[in-house]
Scaffold this active site. Structure first.
Site, short mmCIF file in Angstrom:
data_model
loop_
_atom_site.label_atom_id
_atom_site.label_comp_id
_atom_site.label_asym_id
_atom_site.label_seq_id
_atom_site.Cartn_x
_atom_site.Cartn_y
_atom_site.Cartn_z
N ASP A 87 27.53 38.32 36.61
CA ASP A 87 28.42 39.12 37.45
C ASP A 87 28.58 38.37 38.78
O ASP A 87 27.60 38.15 39.50
CB ASP A 87 27.76 40.49 37.67
CG ASP A 87 28.59 41.41 38.54
OD1 ASP A 87 29.56 40.93 39.19
OD2 ASP A 87 28.26 42.60 38.59
N ASN B 128 45.51 39.07 43.36
CA ASN B 128 46.97 39.01 43.13
C ASN B 128 47.65 38.80 44.48
O ASN B 128 47.01 38.89 45.53
CB ASN B 128 47.46 40.27 42.41
CG ASN B 128 47.24 41.52 43.23
OD1 ASN B 128 47.80 41.67 44.31
ND2 ASN B 128 46.41 42.43 42.75
N GLY C 100 39.73 44.44 37.16
CA GLY C 100 38.95 43.26 36.78
C GLY C 100 37.96 42.83 37.84
O GLY C 100 37.34 43.66 38.52
N ASP D 221 38.54 41.45 40.66
CA ASP D 221 39.05 41.82 41.99
C ASP D 221 38.52 43.22 42.37
O ASP D 221 37.94 43.41 43.46
CB ASP D 221 40.59 41.82 41.93
CG ASP D 221 41.27 41.87 43.28
OD1 ASP D 221 40.56 41.83 44.31
OD2 ASP D 221 42.51 41.97 43.30
N THR E 224 42.30 34.63 33.04
CA THR E 224 42.09 34.85 31.59
C THR E 224 41.78 36.30 31.22
O THR E 224 41.49 36.60 30.06
CB THR E 224 40.97 33.95 31.01
OG1 THR E 224 39.71 34.33 31.57
CG2 THR E 224 41.23 32.49 31.30
N1 AR6 Z 1 32.02 38.85 37.40
C1 AR6 Z 1 32.53 37.77 36.76
N2 AR6 Z 1 33.61 37.82 35.98
C2 AR6 Z 1 34.22 39.01 35.83
C3 AR6 Z 1 33.76 40.19 36.46
C4 AR6 Z 1 32.60 40.07 37.28
N3 AR6 Z 1 32.10 41.12 37.93
N4 AR6 Z 1 34.59 41.21 36.10
C5 AR6 Z 1 35.53 40.70 35.27
N5 AR6 Z 1 35.31 39.37 35.09
P1 AR6 Z 1 40.58 39.44 35.66
P2 AR6 Z 1 42.97 37.76 36.12
C6 AR6 Z 1 36.04 38.38 34.28
O1 AR6 Z 1 41.37 40.38 34.83
O2 AR6 Z 1 43.18 37.57 34.66
C7 AR6 Z 1 43.35 42.18 38.97
O3 AR6 Z 1 43.96 43.42 38.87
C8 AR6 Z 1 36.96 38.88 33.17
O4 AR6 Z 1 36.20 39.25 32.03
O5 AR6 Z 1 39.63 39.99 36.66
O6 AR6 Z 1 43.07 36.56 37.01
C9 AR6 Z 1 43.89 41.35 40.14
O7 AR6 Z 1 44.16 42.19 41.26
C10 AR6 Z 1 37.79 37.62 32.93
O8 AR6 Z 1 37.06 36.70 32.13
O9 AR6 Z 1 41.54 38.42 36.49
C11 AR6 Z 1 45.14 40.77 39.57
O10 AR6 Z 1 46.20 41.69 39.61
C12 AR6 Z 1 37.93 37.01 34.33
O11 AR6 Z 1 36.92 37.67 35.13
C13 AR6 Z 1 44.76 40.49 38.13
O12 AR6 Z 1 43.70 41.40 37.83
C14 AR6 Z 1 39.28 37.22 35.00
O13 AR6 Z 1 39.80 38.49 34.64
C15 AR6 Z 1 44.23 39.10 37.94
O14 AR6 Z 1 44.01 38.86 36.58
#
Ligand code: AR6
Length: 180
Positions: A16, A30, A38, A40, A128
């Site tokens: 995490d 974003n 996610g 963020d 991703t």
């Molecule tokens: N620690 C590490 N990795 C994580 C955690 C964590 N606590 N939580 C999720 N992941 P995403 P994106 C992983 O969707 O695709 C948001 O709404 C997750 O499993 O967080 O760049 C933003 O505001 C995946 O492998 O980011 C944007 O609108 C990775 O982090 C949008 O999502 C990225 O998933 C960005 O989408």
């Protein structure tokens, strides 16, 4: 798992990112900089309202953060001292400049880290998740971009850690790092 590139370390862990005690963690943000789901959402929840306040202040001066770029805030209540908010591309099939934009957001995050003099930086797998970038395409781009930056920039951080949330993401990045 880790690999040394020009005396600097790229390290992969499952975990995490909000728990990492590093100079800076990178947020998969974003363009609004106002938070989301996610990683963020997790960063803003764990770090508290100060991070969002700083994001709003940056937005008020500079406007939205374009895809491929990054901005810096403090870490609020996180163990990390700072957060670099990087905006990855939404996957639109691969012919809309996604690889270049993904590489650019890793490079711009590292450029900020180098400018401020951070030694340890942790990245999630940008784009991703919600943004739908295929993992098997994103991982080699992420690893190669970071490796190139570390080998070219003397002031780059000495340790870059990818904090991957699940075993499949970890395994895919491990394959890319081995193949480097
Ligand atoms: N620690 C590490 N990795 C994580 C955690 C964590 N606590 N939580 C999720 N992941 P995403 P994106 C992983 O969707 O695709 C948001 O709404 C997750 O499993 O967080 O760049 C933003 O505001 C995946 O492998 O980011 C944007 O609108 C990775 O982090 C949008 O999502 C990225 O998933 C960005 O989408």
């Amino acid at each position: 798992m880790e690999k040394t590139v020009s005396g600097k370390v790229i390290e992969l862990v499952i975990g995490d990112i909000t728990r990492q005690r590093v100079d800076a963690i990178v947020n998969a943000a974003n363009s609004t900089l106002l938070g989301g789901g996610g990683v963020d959402g997790a960063i803003h929840r764990a770090g508290g309202p100060l991070i969002l306040e700083e994001c709003r202040a940056i937005r008020a001066v500079r406007g939205e953060c374009p895809t491929g770029e990054a901005v810096l805030t403090g870490g609020g209540g996180l163990p990390a001292r700072y957060v670099i908010h990087a905006v990855g591309p939404v996957w639109r099939g691969g012919d809309q400049g996604e690889p270049a934009l993904l590489a650019s957001c890793y490079r711009n995050a590292l450029r900020i880290a180098a400018e401020v003099g951070f030694q340890t930086v942790a990245f999630p797998s940008i784009s991703t998740g919600i943004y739908g970038y295929p993992l098997e395409r994103a991982a080699p781009t992420a690893i190669a971009t970071v490796a190139a930056f570390l080998s070219l920039e003397t002031l780059a951080p000495s340790r870059v850690r990818f904090v991957l949330f699940d075993p499949v993401t970890f395994a895919t990045y491990a394959g890319a790092l081995e193949a480097l």
